[in-house]
Design an enzyme around this catalytic site. Structure first.
Site, PDB file in Angstrom:
ATOM      1  N   ASN A  43      -4.837  23.392  -9.092  1.00 20.22           N
ATOM      2  CA  ASN A  43      -5.270  22.309  -8.204  1.00 20.22           C
ATOM      3  C   ASN A  43      -4.916  22.592  -6.743  1.00 20.22           C
ATOM      4  O   ASN A  43      -4.868  21.674  -5.934  1.00 20.22           O
ATOM      5  CB  ASN A  43      -4.605  20.994  -8.620  1.00 20.22           C
ATOM      6  CG  ASN A  43      -4.920  20.611 -10.048  1.00 20.22           C
ATOM      7  OD1 ASN A  43      -6.057  20.758 -10.493  1.00 20.22           O
ATOM      8  ND2 ASN A  43      -3.925  20.145 -10.778  1.00 20.22           N
ATOM      9  N   HIS A 129      -6.882   8.505 -15.138  1.00 22.39           N
ATOM     10  CA  HIS A 129      -5.849   9.444 -15.585  1.00 22.39           C
ATOM     11  C   HIS A 129      -4.833   8.772 -16.518  1.00 22.39           C
ATOM     12  O   HIS A 129      -4.563   7.566 -16.412  1.00 22.39           O
ATOM     13  CB  HIS A 129      -5.124   9.966 -14.341  1.00 22.39           C
ATOM     14  CG  HIS A 129      -4.175  11.077 -14.590  1.00 22.39           C
ATOM     15  ND1 HIS A 129      -2.811  10.905 -14.614  1.00 22.39           N
ATOM     16  CD2 HIS A 129      -4.393  12.391 -14.826  1.00 22.39           C
ATOM     17  CE1 HIS A 129      -2.230  12.071 -14.844  1.00 22.39           C
ATOM     18  NE2 HIS A 129      -3.168  12.985 -14.977  1.00 22.39           N
ATOM     19  N   GLU A 168     -10.240   5.983  -9.614  1.00 23.77           N
ATOM     20  CA  GLU A 168      -9.812   7.218  -8.955  1.00 23.77           C
ATOM     21  C   GLU A 168     -10.783   7.562  -7.833  1.00 23.77           C
ATOM     22  O   GLU A 168     -11.933   7.135  -7.847  1.00 23.77           O
ATOM     23  CB  GLU A 168      -9.762   8.366  -9.971  1.00 23.77           C
ATOM     24  CG  GLU A 168      -8.703   8.131 -11.014  1.00 23.77           C
ATOM     25  CD  GLU A 168      -8.465   9.325 -11.933  1.00 23.77           C
ATOM     26  OE1 GLU A 168      -8.884  10.448 -11.602  1.00 23.77           O
ATOM     27  OE2 GLU A 168      -7.859   9.108 -12.992  1.00 23.77           O
ATOM     28  N   SER A 172     -10.213  13.364 -12.392  1.00 27.59           N
ATOM     29  CA  SER A 172      -9.491  14.627 -12.555  1.00 27.59           C
ATOM     30  C   SER A 172     -10.138  15.576 -13.551  1.00 27.59           C
ATOM     31  O   SER A 172     -10.021  16.789 -13.408  1.00 27.59           O
ATOM     32  CB  SER A 172      -8.049  14.362 -12.975  1.00 27.59           C
ATOM     33  OG  SER A 172      -8.016  13.672 -14.208  1.00 27.59           O
ATOM     34  N   ASP A 197      -6.397   5.830  -6.839  1.00 28.42           N
ATOM     35  CA  ASP A 197      -5.580   7.028  -7.064  1.00 28.42           C
ATOM     36  C   ASP A 197      -6.441   8.174  -6.541  1.00 28.42           C
ATOM     37  O   ASP A 197      -7.452   8.531  -7.149  1.00 28.42           O
ATOM     38  CB  ASP A 197      -5.302   7.170  -8.570  1.00 28.42           C
ATOM     39  CG  ASP A 197      -4.586   8.487  -8.907  1.00 28.42           C
ATOM     40  OD1 ASP A 197      -4.738   9.464  -8.149  1.00 28.42           O
ATOM     41  OD2 ASP A 197      -3.918   8.534  -9.956  1.00 28.42           O
ATOM     42  N   HIS A 200      -7.067  13.779  -6.304  1.00 31.71           N
ATOM     43  CA  HIS A 200      -7.932  14.958  -6.171  1.00 31.71           C
ATOM     44  C   HIS A 200      -8.907  14.881  -4.993  1.00 31.71           C
ATOM     45  O   HIS A 200      -9.663  15.816  -4.765  1.00 31.71           O
ATOM     46  CB  HIS A 200      -8.703  15.191  -7.476  1.00 31.71           C
ATOM     47  CG  HIS A 200      -7.793  15.444  -8.632  1.00 31.71           C
ATOM     48  ND1 HIS A 200      -7.312  16.691  -8.942  1.00 31.71           N
ATOM     49  CD2 HIS A 200      -7.227  14.587  -9.531  1.00 31.71           C
ATOM     50  CE1 HIS A 200      -6.517  16.613  -9.989  1.00 31.71           C
ATOM     51  NE2 HIS A 200      -6.444  15.341 -10.371  1.00 31.71           N
ATOM     52  N   LYS A 232      -1.672  18.650  -5.231  1.00 31.13           N
ATOM     53  CA  LYS A 232      -3.005  19.237  -5.374  1.00 31.13           C
ATOM     54  C   LYS A 232      -3.360  19.938  -4.054  1.00 31.13           C
ATOM     55  O   LYS A 232      -2.784  20.975  -3.755  1.00 31.13           O
ATOM     56  CB  LYS A 232      -4.005  18.148  -5.763  1.00 31.13           C
ATOM     57  CG  LYS A 232      -4.034  17.880  -7.260  1.00 31.13           C
ATOM     58  CD  LYS A 232      -3.014  17.000  -7.795  1.00 31.13           C
ATOM     59  CE  LYS A 232      -3.155  16.802  -9.272  1.00 31.13           C
ATOM     60  NZ  LYS A 232      -2.046  16.086  -9.870  1.00 31.13           N
TER      61      LYS A 232
HETATM   62  C1  LIG Z   1      -5.686  11.343 -11.041  1.00 30.76           C
HETATM   63  C2  LIG Z   1      -4.248  11.752 -11.189  1.00 30.76           C
HETATM   64  N1  LIG Z   1      -3.295  10.846 -10.930  1.00 30.76           N
HETATM   65  C3  LIG Z   1      -1.998  11.164 -11.047  1.00 30.76           C
HETATM   66  C4  LIG Z   1      -1.593  12.408 -11.447  1.00 30.76           C
HETATM   67  C5  LIG Z   1      -0.154  12.720 -11.586  1.00 30.76           C
HETATM   68  O1  LIG Z   1       0.307  13.361 -10.448  1.00 30.76           O
HETATM   69  P1  LIG Z   1       1.556  14.345 -10.523  1.00 30.76           P
HETATM   70  O2  LIG Z   1       1.061  15.641 -11.040  1.00 30.76           O
HETATM   71  O3  LIG Z   1       2.036  14.393  -9.110  1.00 30.76           O
HETATM   72  O4  LIG Z   1       2.549  13.696 -11.439  1.00 30.76           O
HETATM   73  C6  LIG Z   1      -2.548  13.388 -11.716  1.00 30.76           C
HETATM   74  C7  LIG Z   1      -2.103  14.731 -12.130  1.00 30.76           C
HETATM   75  O5  LIG Z   1      -2.718  15.572 -12.615  1.00 30.76           O
HETATM   76  C8  LIG Z   1      -3.918  13.046 -11.600  1.00 30.76           C
HETATM   77  O6  LIG Z   1      -4.866  13.932 -11.889  1.00 30.76           O
END
Ligand SMILES: Cc1ncc(COP(=O)(O)O)c(C=O)c1O
Length: 378
Positions: A43, A129, A168, A172, A197, A200, A232
Site C-alpha cells: 500500500n 473494512h 470509505e 480497500s 475512513d 486508501h 498507506k
Molecule cells: C479502509 C481501512 N481502514 C482501516 C485500516 C486499518 O489501518 P491500519 O493498517 O493503520 O491499522 C485499513 C488497513 O488495511 C483499511 O484498509
C-alpha cells in the site's frame, strides 16, 4: 483441550493463511527466499516508505525524543512533536482538531465504540473494512449494513437523528470510491452524522493529496468524522481522527484504544510529518501513478477476469474460486511478481481475487511485465 486449533478444513477450502517469509519490502520491490520480486501487493502508493526525507526526520527525532513515547497520551506520552503533526494535519485537510493513533484499526475502534449508545444506529456500507464492521458489532448500537455504494438502499434504511453513517473513501479490496456528495446529502437530510475512513484515498486523490472528499469537490467539514491512516500513501504507520474540537475532546476522554495505549513513537511521528510535506508536493508522483493505472487497465482489458471499476492504486482482478486465485498468484510469483491473493472472509464468497496494487515507485516497464505475465498465465 478446550480449543480446536485445527486448520485442516480451512486448508482444504483454500482458505488457510500463513505469513510469507518476506526479508524486506518497499513500494516497488520485495525480497523473499533470496529472490527479488516486483511488489504489486503493498500500500506504499507513492513509494515514500524509504524516502530519504522520512529516514532523516525519524533519525533526528530518535536522537531528540528517543525511540519510544514512554507513556500513553493522557499520562505523559503526548509531546511537542505530536502536537506539531496534529496542527499540520488540521492545516492540510481543513480540520478543526485531530488526534493520533498507533493504527487505523485502533482509531476506528475508539470512535465507533465510544460514540453510539444502545439507542443509536450505525449504517455501514457492506464492503466497509473489518476494523469498522467489527467495531460496529462490538458497540452497543444497532448495526445496519447497506448494499455497496447504493444510496437508495441507504435512504430506505435511514431513520432520522438516530446515529452515524460510515463509509470509505476508496474501498480497500475493490478500489472504487463511495459517492460522497450523495452520502453528505443523505446525512444532512436525515440529521445523522457521517464518517469517512479514507485510508486508501489520502495522499493519492485530491488537490495536494487531501483525499477522496477533496477529489469529489467536498470540504472535510462536510463530514463529522474524518479518519485517515499513515501506513498507506504516507509510507509510515499510524492513523488520525479529525473533526470538531468537541468531538476530539470527547474521544480523549472516552476513546479507550487511545487512552489505554502507548502513544505514537516520536521517530514515527516525525516520519509522518516529513511524509505529509512530500505528499502535498507530490503531483508528479500522483500523475505517474494515474499513467500506470491506465496502462494496467488497458493492458488487462482482454483477460477473462472481471476488472472492477477503479481509478485508484487498487486494481482487483476477480478470479472467483479460491484455489484458482492461489494458482494464479503462484504462477505470477514464479515470474518474479508478487500480488495479493485475497479470499473470503476478507472478501465475499465467490469473489476471491488478485488484489493488485500499483505504486508511483513502479515503472511503466514493471507494469508491462505484470500485464505480460497475466496474459501468459492463462
Ligand atoms: C479502509 C481501512 N481502514 C482501516 C485500516 C486499518 O489501518 P491500519 O493498517 O493503520 O491499522 C485499513 C488497513 O488495511 C483499511 O484498509
Amino acid at each position: 483441550m478446550p480449543f480446536n486449533l485445527s486448520l485442516a478444513e480451512r486448508e482444504a477450502a483454500g482458505l488457510k493463511r500463513s505469513l510469507p517469509a518476506i526479508e524486506r519490502v518497499d513500494g516497488r520491490c520485495l525480497y523473499a527466499g533470496g529472490r527479488q520480486y516486483l511488489n504489486f501487493a503493498g500500500n506504499d502508493y507513492l513509494g515514500l516508505s524509504r524516502a530519504p526525507e522520512l529516514l532523516a526526520a525519524s533519525e533526528q527525532a530518535a536522537r531528540e525524543y528517543g525511540v519510544g513515547a514512554v507513556a500513553s497520551p493522557l499520562v505523559v506520552g503526548h509531546q511537542a512533536i505530536h502536537r506539531e503533526l496534529e496542527q499540520v494535519l488540521c492545516n492540510w485537510l481543513g480540520l478543526e482538531a485531530v488526534m493520533l493513533f498507533s493504527s487505523g484499526f485502533s482509531a476506528n475502534q475508539a470512535v465507533i465504540k465510544a460514540l453510539p449508545g444502545k439507542e443509536h444506529t450505525l449504517w455501514q456500507d457492506k464492503l466497509n473494512h473489518a476494523s469498522l464492521q467489527e467495531a460496529g458489532l462490538l458497540s452497543p448500537a444497532r448495526m445496519v449494513r447497506f448494499a455497496h455504494n447504493d444510496m437508495r438502499a441507504l435512504e430506505r434504511k435511514l431513520t432520522p437523528n438516530a446515529g452515524l453513517i460510515i463509509s470509505e473513501g476508496v474501498f480497500s479490496m475493490d478500489g472504487d470510491t463511495a459517492p460522497w456528495p450523495g452520502l453528505v446529502s443523505l446525512a444532512r437530510q436525515s440529521g445523522n452524522w457521517l464518517m469517512i475512513d479514507d485510508a486508501h484515498g489520502l495522499g493519492v486523490l485530491g488537490k495536494e493529496g487531501r483525499g477522496t472528499l477533496n477529489e469529489q469537490g467536498l470540504e472535510a467539514s462536510e463530514v463529522n468524522i474524518f479518519m485517515g491512516t499513515f501506513g498507506k500513501a504516507l509510507g509510515v504507520s499510524g492513523a488520525f481522527v479529525g473533526g470538531s474540537r468537541a468531538l476530539i475532546d470527547y474521544l480523549h476522554n472516552l476513546g479507550r484504544s487511545y487512552i489505554y495505549s502507548t502513544h505514537l513513537p516520536p521517530p514515527q511521528t516525525a516520519a509522518v510529518l516529513a511524509a505529509v510535506r512530500l505528499v502535498q508536493q507530490a503531483d508528479d508522483k500522483r500523475d505517474h501513478l494515474q499513467t500506470l493505472i491506465h496502462q494496467f487497465r488497458d493492458g488487462v482489458a482482454g483477460l477473462p477476469f472481471m476488472l472492477l471499476p477503479s481509478n485508484t492504486a487498487i486494481q482487483p482482478l476477480i478470479v472467483g474460486e479460491e484455489h484458482k486465485t492461489l494458482e494464479l498468484a503462484a504462477a505470477l510469483k514464479q515470474q518474479g511478481l508478487w500480488t495479493g491473493a485475497i479470499r473470503p472472509p476478507t472478501v465475499p464468497k465467490g469473489s476471491a481475487r488478485l488484489r493488485i496494487t500499483l505504486s508511483a515507485a513502479h515503472t511503466k516497464a514493471d507494469v508491462q511485465q505484470l500485464i505480460n505475465a497475466l496474459h501468459a498465465a492463462l
